[in-house]
Scaffold this active site. Sequence first.
Site, PDB file in Angstrom:
ATOM      1  N   GLN A 108      -1.297 -30.012  12.857  1.00 36.84           N
ATOM      2  CA  GLN A 108      -1.506 -28.612  13.244  1.00 36.84           C
ATOM      3  C   GLN A 108      -2.794 -28.477  14.061  1.00 36.84           C
ATOM      4  O   GLN A 108      -3.046 -27.416  14.637  1.00 36.84           O
ATOM      5  CB  GLN A 108      -1.632 -27.740  11.995  1.00 36.84           C
ATOM      6  N   ASN A 109      -3.597 -29.526  14.091  1.00 37.67           N
ATOM      7  CA  ASN A 109      -4.895 -29.474  14.757  1.00 37.67           C
ATOM      8  C   ASN A 109      -4.745 -29.590  16.267  1.00 37.67           C
ATOM      9  O   ASN A 109      -3.807 -30.217  16.777  1.00 37.67           O
ATOM     10  CB  ASN A 109      -5.800 -30.582  14.226  1.00 37.67           C
ATOM     11  N   HIS A 126       0.720 -27.400  17.377  1.00 35.53           N
ATOM     12  CA  HIS A 126       0.072 -26.215  17.958  1.00 35.53           C
ATOM     13  C   HIS A 126      -0.638 -26.501  19.274  1.00 35.53           C
ATOM     14  O   HIS A 126      -1.467 -25.706  19.712  1.00 35.53           O
ATOM     15  CB  HIS A 126      -0.900 -25.611  16.947  1.00 35.53           C
ATOM     16  N   CYS A 185      -6.800 -20.047  38.461  1.00 35.56           N
ATOM     17  CA  CYS A 185      -5.950 -21.207  38.728  1.00 35.56           C
ATOM     18  C   CYS A 185      -6.178 -21.704  40.156  1.00 35.56           C
ATOM     19  O   CYS A 185      -6.041 -20.927  41.113  1.00 35.56           O
ATOM     20  CB  CYS A 185      -4.480 -20.836  38.539  1.00 35.56           C
ATOM     21  N   CYS A 188      -2.461 -21.333  42.166  1.00 28.65           N
ATOM     22  CA  CYS A 188      -1.855 -20.064  42.581  1.00 28.65           C
ATOM     23  C   CYS A 188      -2.832 -18.894  42.594  1.00 28.65           C
ATOM     24  O   CYS A 188      -2.488 -17.799  43.020  1.00 28.65           O
ATOM     25  CB  CYS A 188      -0.659 -19.736  41.692  1.00 28.65           C
ATOM     26  N   GLY A 226      -5.040 -32.233   4.116  1.00 30.34           N
ATOM     27  CA  GLY A 226      -6.032 -31.273   4.594  1.00 30.34           C
ATOM     28  C   GLY A 226      -5.453 -29.992   5.154  1.00 30.34           C
ATOM     29  O   GLY A 226      -5.947 -29.487   6.161  1.00 30.34           O
ATOM     30  N   ASN A 252      -5.283 -32.538  -0.686  1.00 29.83           N
ATOM     31  CA  ASN A 252      -5.890 -31.285  -0.250  1.00 29.83           C
ATOM     32  C   ASN A 252      -6.702 -30.670  -1.379  1.00 29.83           C
ATOM     33  O   ASN A 252      -6.260 -30.631  -2.521  1.00 29.83           O
ATOM     34  CB  ASN A 252      -4.811 -30.293   0.197  1.00 29.83           C
TER      35      ASN A 252
END
Length: 284
Positions: A108-109, A126, A185, A188, A226, A252
């Site tokens: 998830q990190n 993520h 950007c 563009c 964790g 955990n």
Amino acid sequence: MPMLHDFDPPAALLELCELMVRQPLLVLTGAGISTPSGIPAYRDKEGVRHGRAPMTYQEFTGSAAARRRYWARSMIGWPKVYQARPNAAHRALARLAAGRRIAGLITQNVDGLHQQAGSEEVIELHGNLHRVRCLDCGKRLWRSEIQAELEAENAYLQGVEAVLAPDGDARLAEAYLEGFRIPWCPCCGSDLLKPDVVFYGEGVPAEQTEAASSSIERAPALLVVGSTVMTYSSYRLCRSIAERGKPLAAINQGAMRAEALLNLKIERPCEQVLPWLAERLGSA
């Protein structure tokens, strides 16, 4: 941290070790594995979020002022993530993977520390804070390039001290936002440059969702490291493995949303437990 020979393994850890001897496990990691590297977590050990809620996807995309606030805070907070290095837990997981004790790694990190430690084929649920994406044209850039532009255009913020927050954020006083110049950007000209991570209110990309689901289907068991698994994207994986009748284990400290689904739990620091496992299983 105690030396490995001084580490007294609890019964649940010995049980986990036996499980990993029989078959490699899928691993899901969260913020708790990176806090020893100096990266703050969103939640405490009871799963309660620190401070105010992070910026949402809708807020970021719908307001130029919100984007200015995000990039100003990120300019101050990003170096902490960029300079962070893998700790003993990251390195132990890479060793376990090399020894075929791990069937896959989902995180998830967004800090990229697993890859720095040598882990390969990491599913980044993520995203990754080291990348930036244009929401208009899809152009991808390295965050380090954007940092150089931010510092050149906003030299008045150099040396400003602020309290660091999770994911490269910092608590910066509103007075510093006036006159801040956000990145554009180079492809563009859009001002909708966004870190290539999943914001609150934004769905996990289908590619990552499918890769994680496929890993769950193939895995004989899941080990959570964790993480409070408070986000639905991670809790769904725990629930899915449990529904299949496969073991769910955790390393955990503190409360977890998936507590009732666990077959075993080790409430010790992962930077102690994982090196012990890597050393023990390396000679098993």
